[in-house]
Scaffold this active site. Sequence first.
Site, PDB file in Angstrom:
ATOM      1  N   LYS A 279      27.667 -71.495 -59.754  1.00 28.60           N
ATOM      2  CA  LYS A 279      28.461 -72.003 -60.882  1.00 28.60           C
ATOM      3  C   LYS A 279      28.211 -71.123 -62.105  1.00 28.60           C
ATOM      4  CE  LYS A 279      29.264 -76.433 -63.294  1.00 28.60           C
ATOM      5  NZ  LYS A 279      28.829 -77.841 -63.376  1.00 28.60           N
TER       6      LYS A 279
ATOM      7  N   SER B 156      32.384 -81.178 -62.621  1.00 26.47           N
ATOM      8  CA  SER B 156      32.754 -79.877 -63.141  1.00 26.47           C
ATOM      9  C   SER B 156      32.396 -78.704 -62.231  1.00 26.47           C
ATOM     10  CB  SER B 156      32.076 -79.660 -64.501  1.00 26.47           C
ATOM     11  OG  SER B 156      30.672 -79.645 -64.346  1.00 26.47           O
TER      12      SER B 156
ATOM     13  N   SER C 198      28.550 -84.027 -61.600  1.00 21.20           N
ATOM     14  CA  SER C 198      29.343 -82.815 -61.396  1.00 21.20           C
ATOM     15  C   SER C 198      29.113 -82.061 -60.093  1.00 21.20           C
ATOM     16  CB  SER C 198      29.120 -81.848 -62.550  1.00 21.20           C
ATOM     17  OG  SER C 198      29.943 -82.202 -63.612  1.00 21.20           O
TER      18      SER C 198
HETATM   19  N1  GLN Z   1      32.251 -85.578 -65.515  1.00 21.93           N
HETATM   20  C1  GLN Z   1      31.104 -85.768 -66.356  1.00 21.93           C
HETATM   21  C2  GLN Z   1      31.389 -85.277 -67.747  1.00 21.93           C
HETATM   22  O1  GLN Z   1      32.482 -84.902 -67.981  1.00 21.93           O
HETATM   23  C3  GLN Z   1      29.912 -85.099 -65.770  1.00 21.93           C
HETATM   24  C4  GLN Z   1      29.872 -83.664 -66.008  1.00 21.93           C
HETATM   25  C5  GLN Z   1      28.670 -83.036 -65.409  1.00 21.93           C
HETATM   26  O2  GLN Z   1      27.953 -83.628 -64.596  1.00 21.93           O
HETATM   27  N2  GLN Z   1      28.398 -81.827 -65.831  1.00 21.93           N
HETATM   28  O3  GLN Z   1      30.576 -85.273 -68.606  1.00 21.93           O
END
Ligand code: GLN
Length: 469
Positions: free
Chosen positions: A72, A147, A171
Amino acid sequence: MTFQEIQQKLSSKQISVEEIVKNYLTQIQNKKSLNAFIDVFENEAIENAISIDKKIQNGNAGKLAGMVIAVKNNIAIQNHLLTCGSKILENFKSLFDATAISRLKKEDALFIGATNLDEFAMGSSTETSYFGVTKNPIDETRVCGGSSGGSAVAVAANMSTVALGSETGGSVRQPSAFCGVYGLKPTYGRISRYGLVAYGSSLDQIGICGNSVYDIALTLETISGVDENDSTSANVIVDNYISNFNKNIKGLKVGIPKEYFTDGLNAEIKESIFSQIEILKSNGVEVVEISLPNSEYTIPTYLIIAMAEASSNLARFDGARYGYRANDVKTLLDMYIKSRSVGFGDEVKRRIMIGTYVLSSGYYDAYYRKAQKVRRLIYQDYVDVFRKVDFIITPTTPTTAFKIGEKNSDPVTMYLQDIFTVSANLAGICGISIPIGKDKLGLPIGMQILGKHFDEKTILNVANFIERK
Ligand code: GLN
């Protein structure tokens, strides 16, 4: 191929690391429309493969020789772009390796490219990236989750053996569920955060996507453990997860939280999970109904804490120290404002504004301090429950993969995607999403297994058991 299959083929000399890498590169090329990668390390990966093949011949290769990893793009790899999916870091290259990366390099794992993500890991669909949307390989009209969407897609579409992602609120687990792969969020402190670009520092962990529990366990063993560069990395023994596989699950107790299986839950997801629970039951696992009474507060608590920390962490991107700087400015303040206004996308700006607000004097007590108190209660819910059960089963997501664009206009429905995952980050416990089937449309369904702090051993063993069944 899983890494176990690769290892067999390497040891019987049916394939070389060079061929493996070239196969993945071909897949990446053929599946460009998915937009899983921001950067592909084509030449470097082939060169490294050739030198690892030599090491294998000489008998001095590391234990991950032949493992090809996608990373990532918020995890630092020396001399490579570290964009975080943002315009503000579009041309920024890292000067050093994240600890997880250097530990993998030592064992001769090889890196094939940097994967796409929601900008600064803020999102649940990989739609907020400056580099465009990453699509779901099962149905390209749908999101891949986020994400760490690019990482889940890389693994699901055979572009890498495993992939590193990051977890602040789900994420890794959520995109893994949407793409039909395994996705682990380790205990907070298990893996060093050195070299992981901070979003919500008290929640962030590096996570792992893979096509098998074995692959995830092996990667975890390699990158876990205390690190002098991260004071929040925990000095807790790293178990040998793989040798713990096949340990009898009979007599273990699984908790089913009643708050997670309400009427709103998609019926197909519910059914698939209960059929897995039946399998566990018939293999001697005791099923216990449990309650996590503060579940309804997890999303607001998470959002306040994550956004507050994000607003502080992202203050460093000011046009002076990193990345994009606006030209045509008259004063220093003007430079800060224009660089950030142009450099950040809408979702990141929204979060900086909310985060700044909840930390501001007069509102700090009402929001941030209150959220910290509720976080403690959520943590305590898990501590209490884990006195009675060994692990917990829940859905990973309330629905299967949704359509691209479907939730963009309403951030709140997007935030609700994380309803089953954020509490693990707030409490700091470990969790894994495993693929358990498909819905009527053929879209993957994920099941979440949550474990005690630093008890990755148990959840990986249970996940491996279900995988074999
Ligand atoms: N979807 C969650 C957010 O938007 C988690 C994101 C993540 O785990 N980086 O904050």
